[in-house]
Design a protein around this motif. Structure first.
Motif, PDB file in Angstrom:
ATOM      1  N   GLY A  17       3.242   5.874  -3.343  1.00  0.00           N
ATOM      2  CA  GLY A  17       4.454   6.565  -3.766  1.00  0.00           C
ATOM      3  C   GLY A  17       5.318   7.029  -2.606  1.00  0.00           C
ATOM      4  N   ASN A  20       3.800   1.524  -1.335  1.00  0.00           N
ATOM      5  CA  ASN A  20       4.347   1.651  -2.688  1.00  0.00           C
ATOM      6  C   ASN A  20       3.347   2.313  -3.616  1.00  0.00           C
ATOM      7  OD1 ASN A  20       6.690   0.443  -1.930  1.00  0.00           O
ATOM      8  ND2 ASN A  20       6.220  -1.558  -2.826  1.00  0.00           N
ATOM      9  N   VAL A  21       2.074   1.891  -3.502  1.00  0.00           N
ATOM     10  CA  VAL A  21       1.038   2.463  -4.364  1.00  0.00           C
ATOM     11  C   VAL A  21       0.914   3.961  -4.107  1.00  0.00           C
ATOM     12  CG1 VAL A  21      -1.435   2.473  -4.793  1.00  0.00           C
ATOM     13  CG2 VAL A  21      -0.223   0.314  -4.596  1.00  0.00           C
ATOM     14  N   LEU A  55       0.826  -1.210   0.000  1.00  0.00           N
ATOM     15  CA  LEU A  55       0.000   0.000   0.000  1.00  0.00           C
ATOM     16  C   LEU A  55       0.861   1.261   0.000  1.00  0.00           C
ATOM     17  CD1 LEU A  55      -2.672  -1.148   2.602  1.00  0.00           C
ATOM     18  CD2 LEU A  55      -2.914  -1.020   0.132  1.00  0.00           C
TER      19      LEU A  55
END
Lengths: 272, 227
Positions: free
Chosen positions: A167, A164-165, A162
């Motif tokens: 950013g 990573n999504v 999550l």
């Protein structure tokens, strides 16, 4: 004033009870001791604990909620630590008000804190629902903390996905409550088992330490002590690595055992 | 099968929302609603429509639906000219099918060539990647993650989660991984638990269906990679 922009770090785990709040409190104190102006924000306002661990419960008058509403100034809501004035605590809200906080609110609060800090640590609630989403909204980087248990590692993995999504970069790992003996006898996941799955740079390794419970109950983080216990030293090392110092991470389960090695360890400890 | 919402791998990329192809069981709105209902993703989305015909009101509905879930419809890919016209009328960025999927058109399938989707990045716990043809994953499948395909599942990495090859019933589909240590394997309608013991290091393995049960062998060097 420093030239670099403040570091806004989310401390999260997914699973509850693995040591998010303990890490936030100890890391906050450690960074403050190293001379960094540090603000810790308790985003887990439903089950507010960070103030207890820092021993600041009875000093809280206002929360971020009043700051946003304009009822008080940020300086009034910030609680300075008694012994480490570089550290201040801001509770995000009152446990009875569960609905008010939005990601936008969070960004505003963190922006205010960032103006006057080198480090802003956000103590994230457990879970991956709205509380996590709010807490993560304003973060630039993250520390994921986990224990060497299958369930904690699984939840940490989900949280990393999550992050990573969203950013958030970099994401670093702290492995908490390692029991070297159990790892050595293969009754517990090893450090490699965990880093193998999570594939994150390891920022610190904290051994299981009874002193953590004592310090939690007293409201005095381990990193306050001048000669901290093993866990306290590990938290100090995390703070140093976070500032860019290159300290090697020693895997306690790999240290040589046996009488001679133990004797040698005792001797070197006493001598230096 | 609902539409698939595939997260972007980098913050500057679009998330991909892919409508299911083949049999239609629900409207596009329902499909998309199913996909975004439970999702965490925020930000810009590219919609991969395949051969769905979506007229202007449909696209506008989808746009509003996505917006309610914090997603912004940025681009529309379609094989259907009507949909592209509608997307253009709404001022959306639009184009033909995505490059990876262009090979997966009907013509390619009927010629007996498997379409292949390449996905870069590790699937973490809770992620689910589903593709219509075969899939090549460059990365790991972590415990708790799922990868499924109507064709073969190829993992250039460690497979430690759940893998399903031949979702549509293709019993010749295989699962190949550099390290095969899944929690569960499925090929077509057969299910098997992963092996208990650690696999030999440095040996790629494949799972295939033999007489209705899933068998694991060292991966064949003559693996017929989809073109």
């Amino acid at each position: 004033m420093t030239s670099t922009s403040p570091r806004i770090i989310l401390i999260c785990s997914g699973k509850g009870g693995v040591g998010k709040t303990t890490l936030t409190a100890n890391l906050g104190i450690a960074l403050a001791r190293l001379g960094e102006r540090t603000a810790v924000l308790d985003a887990d306002f439903g089950l507010r604990n960070l103030d207890l661990l820092l021993g600041l419960e009875n000093r809280i008058v206002y929360t971020a909620q009043e700051v946003l509403a304009g009822t008080c100034r940020l300086e009034q809501a910030l609680v300075k630590h008694k012994l480490q004035p570089n550290l201040s605590l801001l509770p995000a809200g009152n446990p009875r008000m569960l609905e008010w906080l939005t990601p936008e609110d969070m960004k505003k609060i963190v922006a205010l804190l960032a103006e006057r800090s080198d480090y802003v640590l956000i103590d994230c609630p457990a879970g991956i629902e709205d509380g996590f989403r709010n807490a993560a909204a304003a973060a630039r980087e993250a520390i994921v903390i986990t224990t060497p248990e299958v369930s904690a590692v699984r939840d940490a993995d989900r949280v990393i996905g999550l992050l990573n999504v969203q950013g958030i970069q970099p994401v670093q790992l702290v492995l908490n409550r390692v029991r070297p003996r159990m790892v050595a006898s293969q009754e517990m996941l090893s450090v490699e088992d965990v880093t193998d799955i999570l594939a994150l740079p390891l920022l610190g390794l904290v051994v299981e330490d009874e002193q953590v419970i004592v310090s939690t109950n007293r409201g005095e983080p381990l990193t306050l002590q001048s000669a901290p216990s093993p866990a306290g030293q590990a938290y100090l090392n995390v703070a140093q690595r976070l500032r860019g110092e290159d300290l090697p991470i020693v895997d306690p389960s790999k240290e040589p055992t046996g009488l001679r090695a133990r004797l040698k360890r005792i001797l070197t400890k006493r001598l230096f | 099968m609902a539409a698939a919402l595939i997260p972007a791998l980098a913050p500057d990329q679009l998330h991909l929302l892919r409508l299911p192809q083949g049999e239609r069981v629900a409207s596009a709105q329902e499909e998309v609603h199913q996909a975004v209902r439970q999702s965490f993703l925020q930000g810009a989305v590219g919609l991969e429509c395949g051969d769905w015909l979506l007229r202007l009101p449909d696209l506008r509905d989808l746009q509003n639906l996505l917006q309610r879930h914090g997603l912004e419809l940025r681009r529309v890919h379609s094989l259907c000219p009507g949909t592209l016209v509608a997307a253009a009328a709404l001022g959306l960025d639009h184009g033909g099918s995505l490059p990876v999927n262009r090979a997966s058109g009907k013509a390619a399938t009927s010629a007996g060539v498997d379409p292949l989707t390449v996905h870069r990045g590790t699937l973490r716990s809770g992620d689910h990647l589903h593709v219509e043809g075969s899939v090549l994953l460059l990365g790991d499948v972590n415990p708790g993650a799922r990868i499924s395909a109507e064709g073969h599942v190829l993992v250039w990495g460690r497979l430690r989660g759940m893998a399903h090859a031949g979702c549509g019933g293709d019993r010749s589909a295989r699962i190949v991984a550099l390290q095969l240590r899944p929690l569960q394997l499925r090929i077509a309608d057969a299910v098997a638990r992963g092996p208990e013991e650690r696999p030999p290091a440095g040996l790629a393995e494949e799972a295939l269906l033999v007489d209705g049960t899933i068998r694991i062998d060292p991966a064949s060097p003559s693996w017929p990679l989809p073109q």
